[in-house]
Structure formats: structure tokens, C-alpha cells
Design an enzyme around this catalytic site. Structure first.
Site, PDB file in Angstrom:
ATOM      1  CG  ASP A  11      -0.684  -0.407   2.443  1.00  0.00           C
ATOM      2  OD1 ASP A  11       0.517  -0.415   2.724  1.00  0.00           O
ATOM      3  OD2 ASP A  11      -1.570  -0.684   3.273  1.00  0.00           O
ATOM      4  CB  THR A  12       2.548   3.366   2.523  1.00  0.00           C
ATOM      5  OG1 THR A  12       3.309   2.387   3.229  1.00  0.00           O
ATOM      6  CG2 THR A  12       1.260   3.650   3.271  1.00  0.00           C
TER       7      THR A  12
ATOM      8  CB  THR B 191       7.029  -2.310   5.238  1.00  0.00           C
ATOM      9  OG1 THR B 191       6.286  -1.468   6.126  1.00  0.00           O
ATOM     10  CG2 THR B 191       7.683  -3.406   6.028  1.00  0.00           C
TER      11      THR B 191
ATOM     12  CE  LYS C  89      -5.966  -1.927   0.971  1.00  0.00           C
ATOM     13  NZ  LYS C  89      -6.359  -1.594   2.350  1.00  0.00           N
TER      14      LYS C  89
ATOM     15  CG  PHE D 278      -9.121  -3.286   6.268  1.00  0.00           C
ATOM     16  CD1 PHE D 278      -7.839  -2.803   6.513  1.00  0.00           C
ATOM     17  CD2 PHE D 278      -9.506  -4.485   6.855  1.00  0.00           C
ATOM     18  CE1 PHE D 278      -6.965  -3.506   7.333  1.00  0.00           C
ATOM     19  CE2 PHE D 278      -8.639  -5.189   7.671  1.00  0.00           C
ATOM     20  CZ  PHE D 278      -7.359  -4.698   7.910  1.00  0.00           C
TER      21      PHE D 278
ATOM     22  CG  ASP E 194      -4.237  -9.769  10.395  1.00  0.00           C
ATOM     23  OD1 ASP E 194      -3.585  -9.164   9.524  1.00  0.00           O
ATOM     24  OD2 ASP E 194      -4.207  -9.460  11.602  1.00  0.00           O
TER      25      ASP E 194
END
Ligand code: HPA
Ligand code: MG
Length: 216
Positions: free
Chosen positions: A133-134, A137, A161, A182, A189
Site C-alpha cells: 500500500d504505502t 516497509t 492497493k 480494507f 487479517d
């Protein structure tokens, strides 16, 4: 044939009642977004694309737990088939990555699980992750691998995403582009629930939209 992206439209929702969902999740889900069958088909094709791009070289597959555990095993199986005549073996390794955001937002990551990242030195590494997403990481992880002295990295992502990226990170092989909602299931999870669900689904309340940070 050229790689095409599979983009899930913003309003795409399949009725939960039309699928076989475990009883423990009764009432928790509002829609199935990507069914298990579709994931299987995409993973098979992704494995062929990966083999075509990387070729018959030795390959180290790096699973980013927990979210990608299902995607990883499916991909390894398909890659084994795709590389059936390949004389070079694949290896598998498993890590967890924890990210910390400091005030300067530079962020740091802690890599857990592999006692010695140096085992990946001089190797071709395919990082297998559940979702980008961003990008932060994954970017840090790729930089860490390069600093470790790996030969080359690629990324295989189950989901990408549609959100604004903080950093542009290589998304070499992506199974599905998904809307900014989401989702849970197939390894992903919400508070450790739903990882075992076979389909990728939306939670009943769309899990409070964007302000949920799931632990990977
Ligand atoms: N679901 C679960 N985990 C996640 C998501 C999501 O939509 N986005 C980032 N991590
Ligand atoms: Mg993850």
C-alpha cells in the site's frame, strides 16, 4: 503474451451467501471480492510470468509472514511446475518484518525469523508479500537486502492497493490491483482473524475504512 494487470473495480462485490464461508465468520463479511478460484488462476499465470522473466537461474524465495503464507505456498507450487525442466533449485526462507515510524518518518524495520540474512548474499531473491500500500516497509526490506549483498531482487505481490505511495517500490509481479478498501482473507487479517479464509473478502463494516493498521 505481455503481462496484463487484473484491476478489481471499486464497486466489485460478490454475495457472501453464494460462497462456502466457515461458520465462525457468519455475519462478519459483507462481500467476496476475489474468490479462491480466481486467485489460483492468477497465481498459476504469475508463476509462468516469473519464470519467463527470471529464467532458469537459481532462485531464493523469501516469504514475508504472516500475510503471504497462503500466496507463498501456492506460488511455490506453481513455480515448481513452471520450472519443471530447470536444472537449478529454488530455496525458501521466511521472515517477519516489523516497521517503526519515528518522528522524522524515516522509519526503521526489524527483520525477524531468519537468523542470518547473509545466507541470501549473491542470490537472486524473489520477495513474496501479501499487499503493497504505502510501499514503505517493502522499500526498506529491498534496501536491506541490497545492503546485505544479494545479487538481484524482484517482488511478487498478491495485492497492490490503489493508495498514494510514500515511495515508489518495484512491483514486478502483481496478482491483483485492488481498490482502497480494507480486505481480509487468504492470509490477510484483521486482529489476526480471517487469515484462514480461502477468499479475499470485505468485512461487514469495511473495517472502518483506512484507519486500521493490521499487523503483518
Ligand atoms: N487488509 C489486511 N491487511 C492489510 C491491508 C488490508 O486491507 N492493507 C495493509 N495491510
Ligand atoms: Mg504484509
Amino acid at each position: 503474451m505481455a503481462q496484463a494487470r487484473v484491476v478489481i473495480p471499486d464497486d466489485f462485490e460478490l454475495p457472501v451467501g453464494a460462497f462456502d464461508i466457515p461458520r465462525c465468520y457468519d455475519g462478519d463479511l459483507s462481500a467476496v471480492v476475489i474468490s479462491e478460484g480466481m486467485i489460483k488462476d492468477r497465481v498459476r499465470r504469475l508463476a509462468k510470468d516469473i519464470h519467463q522473466t527470471i529464467g532458469d537461474e537459481p532462485l531464493a524465495l523469501l516469504c514475508v509472514l504472516k500475510g503471504s503464507y497462503k500466496f507463498f505456498t501456492a506460488l511455490v507450487d506453481e513455480l515448481s511446475n513452471a520450472r519443471y525442466n530447470c536444472p537449478e533449485p529454488m530455496t525458501v526462507d521466511f521472515i517477519r518484518v516489523r516497521s517503526y515510524e519515528d518522528q522524522a518518518s524515516t522509519g526503521k524495520i526489524e527483520i525477524m525469523g531468519m537468523s542470518n540474512l547473509n545466507e541470501l548474499k549473491d542470490k537472486n531473491v524473489l520477495v513474496v508479500d501479501d499487499i503493497s500500500d504505502t510501499g514503505r516497509t517493502l522499500d526498506k526490506l529491498l534496501k536491506t537486502l541490497i545492503e546485505t549483498g544479494v545479487k538481484k531482487t524482484w517482488t511478487a505481490l498478491l495485492l497492490s492497493k490503489k493508495v498514494k505511495r510514500f515511495v515508489e517500490v518495484a512491483e514486478d509481479f502483481v496478482a491483483f490491483d485492488i481498490p482502497d478498501k480494507f480486505i481480509v482473507g487468504y492470509g490477510l487479517d484483521y486482529n489476526q482473524k480471517f487469515r484462514d479464509l480461502n477468499h479475499i473478502c470485505m468485512d461487514d463494516t469495511n473495517l472502518k475504512a483506512n484507519n486500521i493498521q493490521s499487523k503483518s
